[in-house]
Scaffold this motif. Structure first.
Motif, short mmCIF file in Angstrom:
data_model
loop_
_atom_site.label_atom_id
_atom_site.label_comp_id
_atom_site.label_asym_id
_atom_site.label_seq_id
_atom_site.Cartn_x
_atom_site.Cartn_y
_atom_site.Cartn_z
N GLY A 261 0.81 -1.21 0.00
CA GLY A 261 0.00 0.00 0.00
C GLY A 261 0.84 1.26 0.00
O GLY A 261 2.00 1.25 -0.45
N ALA A 262 0.25 2.33 0.53
CA ALA A 262 0.86 3.65 0.41
C ALA A 262 2.21 3.76 1.11
O ALA A 262 3.04 4.58 0.72
CB ALA A 262 -0.10 4.71 0.95
N LEU A 263 2.43 2.96 2.14
CA LEU A 263 3.77 2.96 2.76
C LEU A 263 4.67 2.04 1.95
O LEU A 263 4.37 0.87 1.75
CB LEU A 263 3.71 2.49 4.21
CG LEU A 263 5.07 2.49 4.91
CD1 LEU A 263 5.59 3.90 5.12
CD2 LEU A 263 5.00 1.76 6.23
N ASP A 264 5.81 2.57 1.48
CA ASP A 264 6.71 1.82 0.60
C ASP A 264 7.39 0.66 1.31
O ASP A 264 7.70 0.72 2.50
CB ASP A 264 7.81 2.74 0.06
CG ASP A 264 7.26 3.69 -0.98
OD1 ASP A 264 6.22 3.37 -1.60
OD2 ASP A 264 7.87 4.75 -1.17
N TYR A 265 7.67 -0.38 0.51
CA TYR A 265 8.38 -1.54 1.03
C TYR A 265 9.74 -1.13 1.62
O TYR A 265 10.12 -1.59 2.70
CB TYR A 265 8.59 -2.58 -0.08
CG TYR A 265 9.37 -3.77 0.39
CD1 TYR A 265 8.73 -4.82 1.03
CD2 TYR A 265 10.75 -3.83 0.23
CE1 TYR A 265 9.44 -5.90 1.49
CE2 TYR A 265 11.48 -4.91 0.69
CZ TYR A 265 10.82 -5.93 1.32
OH TYR A 265 11.52 -7.00 1.79
#
Ligand code: TXA
Ligand code: MG
Length: 330
Positions: free
Chosen positions: A198-202
């Motif tokens: 989702g919106a938080l990057d890996y």
């Protein structure tokens, strides 16, 4: 018909927040903006309120909800264990687009968690969401404010189009700044696992929990049980959607009498015959994610019978976009 109340996204009018909280205290359903997408909110610790959310969305009771909190302490009040990892992730990314799945306490109703022994918690960063949680004074259960399997809403107009006759109020703070749902990570397992990109990057996630595990969308069928939102055929527009290479856009468009195009390169955009509905999105992953759902809503509103999406880079920065496109295919 649903009431739509405009609020400032940074400094929401306390009277509007109070009205929303009062409706929720009567068990009514209120849609509100978060930094990711609009949520459909009800008091999360009350089984009968939560049941109304499922009914309004037409969502199977086997799909657990996220409880939205305004502080780490409120999250801890729902968790049977708050591990060192949970604390580290909350410190790094809350408030923000990270949802943590943790062992739940007994008072969290099974209706909210689909009977699971875990609960998903997230502290959103949007000022309207935070003000609403504080005014309600308890966690707010909120799935994305769209009918089940449909595209998530990033504006109040999308909410009204999808659920307008089934809910009581929409707080309208304009377009959501991130435009794609939160990253869901379970810390109830060792090692922690991504259940939904989702919106938080890996890379941001892995910088805080280096052993975090992620399997790409194509391998997700087995994951569906762990995170039902990962079931394929989620996030789907009503028109059939195909993802094609830039060079194949012209022939893919020719296959339908009224196809629309989502493009991010001029090569693809220029391949569309005159009169084709085209949405051109930015070439960076965050900008593209911000506009993707709005693009799908826009093409549906133009009554296309097929949506051709130019393939996006096979790069980790695009993980959430690639995941949603894979699930939106018809
Ligand atoms: O950005 C977001 O997360 C938005 C905004 C409104 O906060 N909410 C959202 O909710 O996307 P929803 O219901 O559309 O998606 C919730 C996701 C699903 O993938 C669900 O399976 C997962 O969270 N989830 C919730 N509780 C879980 C649990 N106990 N274990 C595993 N996955 C869970
Ligand atoms: Mg959803």
């Amino acid at each position: 018909m649903v009431r739509v109340v405009a609020v400032d996204p940074l400094r929401p009018d306390p009277a509007a927040i109070r009205e929303a909280a009062e409706l929720m205290a009567e068990g009514k359903l209120v849609a509100f903006p978060t930094e990711t997408v609009y949520g459909l909110g009800a008091r999360g610790l009350r089984a009968e309120d939560v049941a109304r959310v499922f009914a309004a969305k037409g969502r199977p009771s086997t799909h657990p909800l996220i409880l939205h909190v305004s502080s780490e302490d409120m999250a801890k009040s729902l968790a049977r264990e708050w591990s060192e990892r949970a604390a580290r992730l909350a410190a790094a990314f809350w408030p923000g687009p990270l949802t943590l799945v943790v062992p739940k306490r007994a008072h969290v109703p099974g209706e909210a968690t689909a009977g699971l022994d875990t609960v998903a918690v997230r502290a959103p960063s949007h000022a309207v969401a935070l003000a609403l949680i504080d005014a309600v004074g308890e966690p707010i259960a909120a799935p994305s404010a769209n009918a089940h399997t449909h595209v998530s809403p990033t504006t109040a107009a999308h909410v009204v189009a999808s659920l307008g006759d089934r809910i009581d109020l929409v707080l309208d703070a304009g377009a959501c700044p991130r435009g794609i749902e939160s990253t869901v990570v379970t810390v109830a397992t060792e090692p922690p696992r991504v259940l939904r990109p989702g919106a938080l990057d890996y890379d941001d996630l892995a910088s805080v929990v280096p052993d975090v595990v992620f399997q790409a969308a194509t391998a997700a069928e087995g994951e569906a049980r762990a995170s039902p939102g990962l079931a394929s055929k989620h996030y789907a527009p009503r028109a059939k959607l195909a993802v094609v290479a830039s060079g194949d856009v012209e022939s893919a468009l020719a296959r339908s009498p009224r196809a629309g195009l989502v493009a991010w390169t001029s090569k693809a955009a220029d391949a569309a015959p005159p009169g084709t509905p085209v949405v051109r999105l930015p070439a960076d992953a965050a900008g593209y994610a911000r506009g993707l759902y709005a693009a799908l809503h826009e093409l549906e509103a133009q009554r296309v019978d097929a949506i051709v999406v130019e393939d996006v880079p096979d790069d980790r920065a695009w993980w959430a976009v690639r995941d949603r496109l894979a699930r939106a295919k018809g």
